[in-house]
Design an enzyme around this catalytic site. Structure first.
Site, PDB file in Angstrom:
ATOM      1  N   THR A 133       0.808  -1.229   0.000  1.00  0.00           N
ATOM      2  CA  THR A 133       0.000   0.000   0.000  1.00  0.00           C
ATOM      3  C   THR A 133       0.837   1.272   0.000  1.00  0.00           C
ATOM      4  OG1 THR A 133      -1.445   1.323   1.434  1.00  0.00           O
ATOM      5  CG2 THR A 133      -0.145  -0.348   2.521  1.00  0.00           C
ATOM      6  N   GLU A 135       0.244   3.608   1.855  1.00  0.00           N
ATOM      7  CA  GLU A 135       0.392   4.014   3.264  1.00  0.00           C
ATOM      8  C   GLU A 135       1.810   3.770   3.780  1.00  0.00           C
ATOM      9  OE1 GLU A 135      -1.726   5.162   6.044  1.00  0.00           O
ATOM     10  OE2 GLU A 135      -2.684   6.066   4.318  1.00  0.00           O
ATOM     11  N   TYR A 156      -1.664  -0.042  10.927  1.00  0.00           N
ATOM     12  CA  TYR A 156      -1.952  -0.696   9.643  1.00  0.00           C
ATOM     13  C   TYR A 156      -0.724  -0.652   8.729  1.00  0.00           C
ATOM     14  CZ  TYR A 156      -3.641  -1.020   4.803  1.00  0.00           C
ATOM     15  OH  TYR A 156      -3.796  -1.353   3.474  1.00  0.00           O
ATOM     16  N   LYS A 160       1.695  -3.623   7.296  1.00  0.00           N
ATOM     17  CA  LYS A 160       1.917  -3.784   5.856  1.00  0.00           C
ATOM     18  C   LYS A 160       3.405  -3.694   5.510  1.00  0.00           C
ATOM     19  CE  LYS A 160      -2.175  -4.273   3.739  1.00  0.00           C
ATOM     20  NZ  LYS A 160      -2.507  -5.423   2.870  1.00  0.00           N
TER      21      LYS A 160
END
Ligand code: NAP
Ligand code: G4F
Length: 328
Positions: A133, A135, A156, A160
């Protein structure tokens, strides 16, 4: 017609899992999906792919398994021996990950290692796709590319990051075909209303139909690079057909603030967003990612992938679908 390829998709009931299943079925794959057991039915996004709702289709088979159950994952790999594994399952909500950091670590992080290690120990030839991601970049200045610094700013994104590097490590250490798709935000009418785009379009649709509700949002200044999900699942598949495993960004290269997304959505129903949006402090995150905007040139050059749907068309698609659903 040749031998069917077999794909195993974790997260098949999610937005991307449903579009990827449709895409792979059109390519004549046999699709196996991992579904977590739940007390309410959670297959609404894929029911149309099943012969009878919630049963199997000749080319789609569902298997119950929570991603935290590593021995069940191992058994599923032995049972299905997939040509391609798409690891899409995750606790995928950034805001919720601050409330559930440990669970997010287990599902969004550790489960990836369980899958990779099972592929390695079982000596399977399965190719592995990891749903990485944007992110990961945190507040690294845009535009971000595959070489940009990774500075995750949520439980999160940290989970990841673990999965991202595990995927690279199994590729480098053991020669697995393991690829990271570093995907920027991608949306659709199948996006959960917990994410900001669908929250905005579904609320605007109800307001267009006469509802007198308000729209409670957090940070309106954040910039996201919003694309259209069906195009991104094709990019996942292209990564798996590439001659060697690698990491690729999929994005549109266009940034839009949450405020602009609201403004444009409400203008389509002839309203001013300022009359409806109320700032709700509960929606603010302890650490925010301010500006994600991706450079997808590597994917374009190596995979021939590029996005077609811009953010304005995306808003129209989502709003139209939300309004149509209210007319039924
Ligand atoms: P999504 O709609 O939230 O789907 C997540 C999937 O994971 C659902 O099928 C969910 O099952 C499943 N899941 C959650 N916890 C599980 C558990 N404990 N055991 C088994 N399955 C579990 O996410 P998405 O938008 O399709 O995204 C797919 C993947 O790409 C995710 O890993 C996400 O983090 C990543 N990603 C998404 C985007 C984006 O913009 N959409 C961008 C970059 C990366 P239920 O249906 O039962 O909840
Ligand atoms: O829609 P969001 O929750 O998506 P976010 O945090 O960017 O994460 C999504 O995209 C990631 C890829 O970059 C994925 F990895 C991840 O799984 C997920 O699919 O929030 C977008 C922005 C944020 O800045 C958030 O603070 O919108 C802001 N926002 C403002 N009000 C809100 C709200 N977000 C949500 N969910 N709800 C609000 O009321």
């Amino acid at each position: 017609m040749g031998v069917k390829k077999r794909a195993l998709i974790t997260g098949i009931t999610g937005q991307d899992g449903s579009y990827l299943s449709e895409f792979l079925l059109k390519k004549n794959y046999e699709v196996h999906g991992v579904v977590r057991p739940s007390s309410t039915l959670n297959t609404s996004r894929i029911d149309h792919l099943l012969k009878y709702p919630r049963k199997s289709h000749e080319n789609v088979q569902l298997h119950f398994c929570d991603l935290s159950d590593h021995s069940r994952l191992l058994a599923l790999l032995i049972e299905t021996r997939p040509d391609e594994i798409y690891n899409l399952a995750a606790q995928s909500h950034v805001g919720i990950s601050f409330d559930q950091p440990i669970l997010t670590g287990e599902i969004t992080g550790i489960a990836t290692a369980a899958l990779l290690d099972s592929v390695f120990r079982l000596k399977l030839d399965s190719k592995f796709y990891q749903a990485s991601t944007s992110e990961l970049f945190g507040n690294t200045p845009p535009p971000q590319n595959e070489d940009s610094i990774l500075e995750p700013r949520s439980p999160y994104a940290i989970a990841k990051l673990y999965s991202y590097f595990m995927t690279r490590n199994y590729r480098e250490a053991y020669g697995l075909f393991a690829a990271n798709g570093i995907l920027f935000n991608h949306e659709s009418p199948r996006r959960s209303e917990r994410f900001v785009t669908r929250k905005i379009t579904s609320t605007a649709a109800r307001i267009a139909k006469g509802s007198i509700e308000k729209l409670y949002l957090g940070n309106l200044s954040a910039i996201r690079d919003w694309g259209y999900a069906p195009e991104y699942v094709e990019g996942m598949w292209k990564m798996m057909q590439h001659d060697r495993p690698d990491d690729f960004i999929l994005a549109t290269g266009v940034g839009t603030t949450v405020r602009e997304f609201c403004e444009r959505t409400f203008s389509l129903i002839g309203k001013n967003y300022e009359d409806f949006v109320v700032i709700d402090e509960n929606q603010l995150r302890p650490t925010e990612v301010e500006n994600l905007l991706g450079n997808f040139r590597k994917a374009e050059k190596s995979l021939g992938w590029k996005p077609d749907t811009d953010v304005n068309s995306l808003i129209e698609i989502m709003l139209k679908s939300d309004i149509a659903a209210l007319n039924h």
